[in-house]
Design a protein around this motif. Structure first.
Motif, PDB file in Angstrom:
ATOM      1  N   SER A   1       0.825  -1.209   0.000  1.00 45.63           N
ATOM      2  CA  SER A   1       0.000   0.000   0.000  1.00 45.63           C
ATOM      3  C   SER A   1       0.858   1.257   0.000  1.00 45.63           C
ATOM      4  O   SER A   1       0.586   2.214  -0.723  1.00 45.63           O
ATOM      5  CB  SER A   1      -0.932   0.007   1.219  1.00 45.63           C
ATOM      6  OG  SER A   1      -1.890  -1.019   1.126  1.00 45.63           O
ATOM      7  N   GLU A   2       1.899   1.265   0.832  1.00 45.03           N
ATOM      8  CA  GLU A   2       2.773   2.436   0.893  1.00 45.03           C
ATOM      9  C   GLU A   2       3.492   2.657  -0.432  1.00 45.03           C
ATOM     10  O   GLU A   2       3.658   3.795  -0.889  1.00 45.03           O
ATOM     11  CB  GLU A   2       3.778   2.254   2.034  1.00 45.03           C
ATOM     12  CG  GLU A   2       3.145   2.332   3.420  1.00 45.03           C
ATOM     13  CD  GLU A   2       4.137   2.061   4.533  1.00 45.03           C
ATOM     14  OE1 GLU A   2       5.292   1.709   4.206  1.00 45.03           O
ATOM     15  OE2 GLU A   2       3.768   2.176   5.717  1.00 45.03           O
TER      16      GLU A   2
ATOM     17  N   VAL B   1       0.969   4.114  -2.933  1.00 47.24           N
ATOM     18  CA  VAL B   1       0.725   5.539  -2.695  1.00 47.24           C
ATOM     19  C   VAL B   1       1.835   6.372  -3.328  1.00 47.24           C
ATOM     20  O   VAL B   1       1.585   7.361  -4.022  1.00 47.24           O
ATOM     21  CB  VAL B   1       0.635   5.833  -1.181  1.00 47.24           C
ATOM     22  CG1 VAL B   1       0.698   7.333  -0.928  1.00 47.24           C
ATOM     23  CG2 VAL B   1      -0.657   5.266  -0.603  1.00 47.24           C
TER      24      VAL B   1
ATOM     25  N   ILE C   1      -6.572   2.033  -0.410  1.00 50.86           N
ATOM     26  CA  ILE C   1      -5.795   3.130   0.192  1.00 50.86           C
ATOM     27  C   ILE C   1      -6.700   4.141   0.885  1.00 50.86           C
ATOM     28  O   ILE C   1      -6.505   4.437   2.075  1.00 50.86           O
ATOM     29  CB  ILE C   1      -4.908   3.795  -0.882  1.00 50.86           C
ATOM     30  CG1 ILE C   1      -3.865   2.798  -1.389  1.00 50.86           C
ATOM     31  CG2 ILE C   1      -4.224   5.037  -0.312  1.00 50.86           C
ATOM     32  CD1 ILE C   1      -3.154   3.253  -2.649  1.00 50.86           C
TER      33      ILE C   1
ATOM     34  N   LYS D   1      -7.185   5.091   4.953  1.00 51.63           N
ATOM     35  CA  LYS D   1      -6.898   6.472   5.325  1.00 51.63           C
ATOM     36  C   LYS D   1      -8.086   7.107   6.035  1.00 51.63           C
ATOM     37  O   LYS D   1      -7.937   7.772   7.058  1.00 51.63           O
ATOM     38  CB  LYS D   1      -6.555   7.284   4.075  1.00 51.63           C
ATOM     39  CG  LYS D   1      -5.205   6.952   3.467  1.00 51.63           C
ATOM     40  CD  LYS D   1      -4.057   7.459   4.311  1.00 51.63           C
ATOM     41  CE  LYS D   1      -2.723   7.213   3.618  1.00 51.63           C
ATOM     42  NZ  LYS D   1      -1.579   7.642   4.459  1.00 51.63           N
TER      43      LYS D   1
ATOM     44  N   ASP E   1       1.059  12.814  -0.768  1.00 51.83           N
ATOM     45  CA  ASP E   1       0.959  11.744  -1.762  1.00 51.83           C
ATOM     46  C   ASP E   1      -0.470  11.214  -1.847  1.00 51.83           C
ATOM     47  O   ASP E   1      -1.034  11.069  -2.938  1.00 51.83           O
ATOM     48  CB  ASP E   1       1.914  10.595  -1.421  1.00 51.83           C
ATOM     49  CG  ASP E   1       3.353  10.899  -1.801  1.00 51.83           C
ATOM     50  OD1 ASP E   1       3.572  11.915  -2.477  1.00 51.83           O
ATOM     51  OD2 ASP E   1       4.254  10.133  -1.411  1.00 51.83           O
ATOM     52  N   PHE E   2      -1.060  10.930  -0.685  1.00 56.79           N
ATOM     53  CA  PHE E   2      -2.434  10.426  -0.698  1.00 56.79           C
ATOM     54  C   PHE E   2      -3.391  11.483  -1.226  1.00 56.79           C
ATOM     55  O   PHE E   2      -4.320  11.164  -1.975  1.00 56.79           O
ATOM     56  CB  PHE E   2      -2.879   9.985   0.699  1.00 56.79           C
ATOM     57  CG  PHE E   2      -4.343   9.648   0.757  1.00 56.79           C
ATOM     58  CD1 PHE E   2      -4.851   8.562   0.072  1.00 56.79           C
ATOM     59  CD2 PHE E   2      -5.231  10.440   1.467  1.00 56.79           C
ATOM     60  CE1 PHE E   2      -6.202   8.261   0.092  1.00 56.79           C
ATOM     61  CE2 PHE E   2      -6.589  10.151   1.500  1.00 56.79           C
ATOM     62  CZ  PHE E   2      -7.063   9.056   0.813  1.00 56.79           C
TER      63      PHE E   2
END
Length: 415
Positions: A225-226, A229, A270, A274, A311-312
């Motif tokens: 996931s990281e 992103v 994602i 979040k 980023d997100f």
């Protein structure tokens, strides 16, 4: 370039229909050429590639909508009437629009979620259309219908964002069947913000939410996931491959499919995680017992939380928010749950008599989310605003939102 035989027009018409139905990723040059009754190579005579064709295809529709709006303005001289007509026109196009208007809205989803659109010549048509709103607001301030301290660009962004959220409520996730019934509530909020006459929560953590967040912050799935992103923010969802994500995360490409069925499911996982995390943060910021101060805190904290994860935020604005598939995912449910915090503040304010009794929570939510989306696109996607200017504009937005909720007889002190 001359177009004596009408082929370019036929290509644009075909592209409008196919892009509106299938989107940029799933549409092909071949099917557009077939529908336009031309060979594939002719399209490249007029357009550089499929993306150029998409951006060009919406320009004509925006210009047509622009002309129709100006027709509706005939006989309307006052800025309040013109503003009301422009709002009404947007809602009318949601509910009873012709095929072209519906196609335009679908194409706008595609274009505005693509950063390249903002540097394409086709974007100028949207800027000219937005200029109509800008002129109305300037006229309203000059003729003393609107507040003299009104920040015109911010107000324009907020109103257009507000109308976007109404469109999404109706066309994307079907929260409402029609938007025109909201016209009076929408205008009431807008005029409360700009009109010349308008002048804590218990931070108990939801254990299920906390567990969900914690369970998703470990192991290979979290690394994937990281990595996603980081790469989505840099290249965009469409241009990213699963192999790139796997290499960035330090796992085999096949490992990703143990956790996510495909790239789209990975994309929507994602925001789900979040938003669950954001709920916890938002619930912990309301020490004040005054609903108006809670509202101010909510607005600032909402912007702060999103802005602190650039980023997100970039992925959310460009790949998720205007992606209609998002509205059928668990992530969208988590996104809406965040709005419940806002609803609680609004309900408390109405119960205490601090906020207007006729305030619609849902319509105000759309005003807030629309303001957030449009300002962040300008701040972070178009990269036109300095950090200092951001703080100043956010203060103005917060004051406008607070003006919208208090009764006309109440005076608020700008924070």
């Amino acid at each position: 370039m001359e177009n004596k035989n009408g082929k370019k027009q036929a290509i644009l018409r075909a592209a409008q229909e196919i892009f509106a139905e299938k989107g940029l990723a799933n549409a092909t040059i071949s099917e557009i050429a077939k529908k336009a009754d031309v060979v594939d190579s002719i399209i490249y005579h007029y357009f550089t590639n499929k993306q150029d064709l998409l951006f060009s295809s919406i320009e004509e529709l925006i210009e047509k909508s622009h002309e129709e709006l100006l027709f509706h303005f005939k006989g309307l001289w006052g800025p309040v009437s013109q503003l009301g007509k422009m709002v009404w026109f947007h809602l009318y196009e949601n509910d009873f629009s012709s095929g072209d208007a519906r196609k335009m809205k679908n194409l706008l989803f595609e274009c505005r979620s693509n950063k390249d659109y903002y540097s394409h010549s086709g974007y100028k048509a949207l800027q000219r259309y937005a200029g109509v709103m800008l002129d109305i607001l300037k006229k309203g301030v000059k003729e003393k219908y609107f507040r003299e301290d009104l920040e015109i660009n911010i107000t324009r962004d907020m109103i257009f964002g507000f109308l976007d959220e109404e469109s999404l409520s109706c066309l994307a996730y079907r929260e409402i069947d029609e938007t025109l019934p909201d016209f009076e509530s929408i205008m009431s909020l807008i005029m409360a913000m700009i009109g010349i006459d308008t002048d804590g929560m218990n931070p108990v953590m939801n254990l299920e939410v906390a567990a969900a967040v914690k369970n998703n912050r470990n192991g290979k799935a979290e690394r994937v996931s990281e990595a996603a992103v980081s790469i989505f923010a840099r290249k965009g969802h469409r241009k990213t491959t699963m192999l790139e994500i796997a290499e960035h995360a330090g796992v085999a490409e096949g490992t990703i499919y143990e956790y996510f069925k495909n790239k789209q499911e990975l994309l929507f996982s994602i925001p789900r995680n979040k938003f669950l995390s954001y709920q916890l943060q938002l619930k912990g910021v309301f020490a004040s017992k005054d609903p108006l101060e809670k509202l101010r805190s909510f607005v600032w904290e909402y912007f702060r939380i999103f802005s602190s994860d650039s980023d997100f935020l970039m992925i959310f604005l460009c790949d998720i928010k205007l992606n209609k598939r998002f509205y059928n995912t668990e992530a969208f449910g988590a996104f809406l749950d965040t709005s419940e915090i806002l609803y609680d503040i609004l309900d408390e304010g109405k119960t205490c008599g601090v906020f207007r009794q006729d305030l619609s929570n849902r319509v105000f939510r759309n005003l807030f989310l629309g303001a957030f989306s449009h300002l962040c696109i300008r701040w972070f996607v178009l990269e036109r605003v300095s950090p200092i200017r951001m703080m100043s504009e956010l203060a103005s937005v917060t004051n406008l939102l607070c003006r919208a909720v208090v009764p006309k007889s109440e005076k608020i002190i700008d924070g």
